[in-house]
Design a protein around this motif. Structure first.
Motif, PDB file in Angstrom:
ATOM      1  N   ASP A 141      25.631  88.230 -43.195  1.00  0.00           N
ATOM      2  CA  ASP A 141      25.917  89.228 -44.231  1.00  0.00           C
ATOM      3  C   ASP A 141      24.648  89.445 -45.051  1.00  0.00           C
ATOM      4  OD1 ASP A 141      28.499  89.647 -43.316  1.00  0.00           O
ATOM      5  OD2 ASP A 141      29.382  88.167 -44.657  1.00  0.00           O
ATOM      6  N   GLN A 199      30.381  91.479 -30.040  1.00  0.00           N
ATOM      7  CA  GLN A 199      29.032  91.998 -29.845  1.00  0.00           C
ATOM      8  C   GLN A 199      29.099  93.505 -29.632  1.00  0.00           C
ATOM      9  OE1 GLN A 199      26.249  89.611 -27.329  1.00  0.00           O
ATOM     10  NE2 GLN A 199      28.125  88.526 -26.733  1.00  0.00           N
ATOM     11  N   GLU A 279      22.498  90.556 -32.579  1.00  0.00           N
ATOM     12  CA  GLU A 279      23.493  90.950 -33.584  1.00  0.00           C
ATOM     13  C   GLU A 279      24.887  90.665 -33.055  1.00  0.00           C
ATOM     14  OE1 GLU A 279      24.845  95.035 -35.987  1.00  0.00           O
ATOM     15  OE2 GLU A 279      23.306  95.098 -34.411  1.00  0.00           O
ATOM     16  N   THR A 281      29.266  89.727 -34.694  1.00  0.00           N
ATOM     17  CA  THR A 281      30.155  89.503 -35.832  1.00  0.00           C
ATOM     18  C   THR A 281      31.208  88.476 -35.447  1.00  0.00           C
ATOM     19  OG1 THR A 281      29.851  91.785 -36.586  1.00  0.00           O
ATOM     20  CG2 THR A 281      31.744  90.588 -37.479  1.00  0.00           C
ATOM     21  N   LYS A 302      35.230  87.145 -42.200  1.00  0.00           N
ATOM     22  CA  LYS A 302      34.377  87.999 -41.374  1.00  0.00           C
ATOM     23  C   LYS A 302      32.933  87.796 -41.808  1.00  0.00           C
ATOM     24  CE  LYS A 302      33.753  92.790 -39.833  1.00  0.00           C
ATOM     25  NZ  LYS A 302      34.247  94.198 -39.966  1.00  0.00           N
ATOM     26  N   HIS A 304      28.903  88.936 -40.501  1.00  0.00           N
ATOM     27  CA  HIS A 304      28.042  89.701 -39.600  1.00  0.00           C
ATOM     28  C   HIS A 304      26.682  88.998 -39.515  1.00  0.00           C
ATOM     29  CE1 HIS A 304      26.485  93.106 -37.407  1.00  0.00           C
ATOM     30  NE2 HIS A 304      25.532  93.307 -38.304  1.00  0.00           N
TER      31      HIS A 304
END
Length: 316
Positions: A141, A199, A279, A281, A302, A304
């Motif tokens: 995040d 992803q 990247e 999440t 959650k 990221h």
């Protein structure tokens, strides 16, 4: 060269006398200002203000938590956010780490000596020779991390250890093992794994009990032993992931045994490993314990994750 030394006065492996020796040594090489942290998060503000005032180098004396705070201060300084051309690392002061905590994963992963005296010698030589290394960081995040992040079992273990330390217990490998076992037996919902990993452009991977993210190897140390969940993880690559699916007792016992005796060779149906990821999440069906660089940061549903290339210059 102007430098700021950020000292955690509660650093476990140094004394007031040794800190005085360190200050004198650093002042032989740089124009040094010394500041002591007074509370959690203070190192972030000190490092941010140093970056914005044009300091060339920030040195930390403390453990991995102090390093993490200083890194977040540097990366959220106005000079980092200005959108100037070139790699992010060259908009910011360099970082140097004097190992002062109980584990010092980041410093040891960089190849720094465990002893603070030897570590100081390496830093002074690096300053005089103009030597540095540019490394990638992870971001969860809006917060950066240097070597690891996690949701689930490992973060709940760290939470248990921090609670024990508040009750006066000493941080030892045995305390971590007892906390890990206690969280597994009483704190985890093993029948309904709550985590999934998403992803870009791929189907989510669901049914995960814990997710551990690495920005380098090893994941941690138990005494002198390096624990390598993802030996291919590197400061020069994207993020690596190790996730465990349903945490049943026989399967988890096999995994822990592999971890103890064949670090980096985890196998089995319950193991998911990903290498060099830019990247992703992690989503939870209910709040899960969350940690960055070995500090418990509460619960999340959650997070990221992003790999941040060429983010930091480190003298090592």
């Amino acid at each position: 060269m102007r430098a700021l030394l950020v000292v955690n006065p509660r650093a476990t492996t140094t004394s007031e006398r040794s800190r005085d020796v360190l200050v004198r040594a650093l002042r032989s090489a740089v124009d040094l200002t010394v500041r002591y942290t007074e509370r959690r998060g203070h190192a972030t503000r000190l490092a941010r203000e140093a970056a914005e005032s044009g300091v060339d180098l920030v040195v930390t004396l403390g453990g991995d938590g102090t390093v993490n705070e200083a890194v977040n201060g540097l990366l959220t300084a106005s000079t980092a956010l200005a959108g100037l051309p070139g790699p992010l690392a060259f908009r910011l002061p360099a970082l140097a780490v004097v190992p002062g905590g109980s584990t010092n994963v980041f410093a040891r992963a960089l190849g720094m000596p465990r002893d603070w005296v030897d570590g100081t010698g390496v830093i002074i030589a690096g300053i005089r020779d103009g030597r540095h290394r540019v490394i990638n960081l992870g971001r969860a995040d809006d917060r950066y991390f240097t070597f690891t992040a996690g949701l689930g079992w490992d973060a709940a273990t760290i939470r248990g250890v921090e609670q024990a330390r508040l009750r006066g217990r000493t941080s030892t490998p045995g305390l971590y093992v007892r906390s890990m076992a206690g969280q597994f037996l009483t704190g985890m919902d093993r029948k309904d794994p709550p985590l999934s990993l998403e992803q870009p452009g791929e189907e989510p991977t669901a049914g995960l009990s814990t997710v551990i993210v690495q920005n380098t190897a090893p994941w941690t140390y138990v005494g002198e032993k390096a624990v390598d969940l993802n030996p291919g993880a590197s400061f020069d690559l994207g993020l690596d992931v190790l996730a465990l699916r349903r945490l049943n007792i026989p399967g988890t016992a096999r995994t822990v045994t592999q971890l103890a005796w064949r670090s980096g060779d985890l196998r089995g149906k319950q193991v998911l490993r990903l290498h060099d990821i830019a990247e992703f999440t992690v989503v939870a069906s209910r709040p899960q314990a969350f940690q960055l660089d070995g500090d418990y940061l509460g619960e999340r549903q959650k997070v990221h994750f992003v790999s941040v290339p060429s983010a930091l210059r480190v003298i090592c």
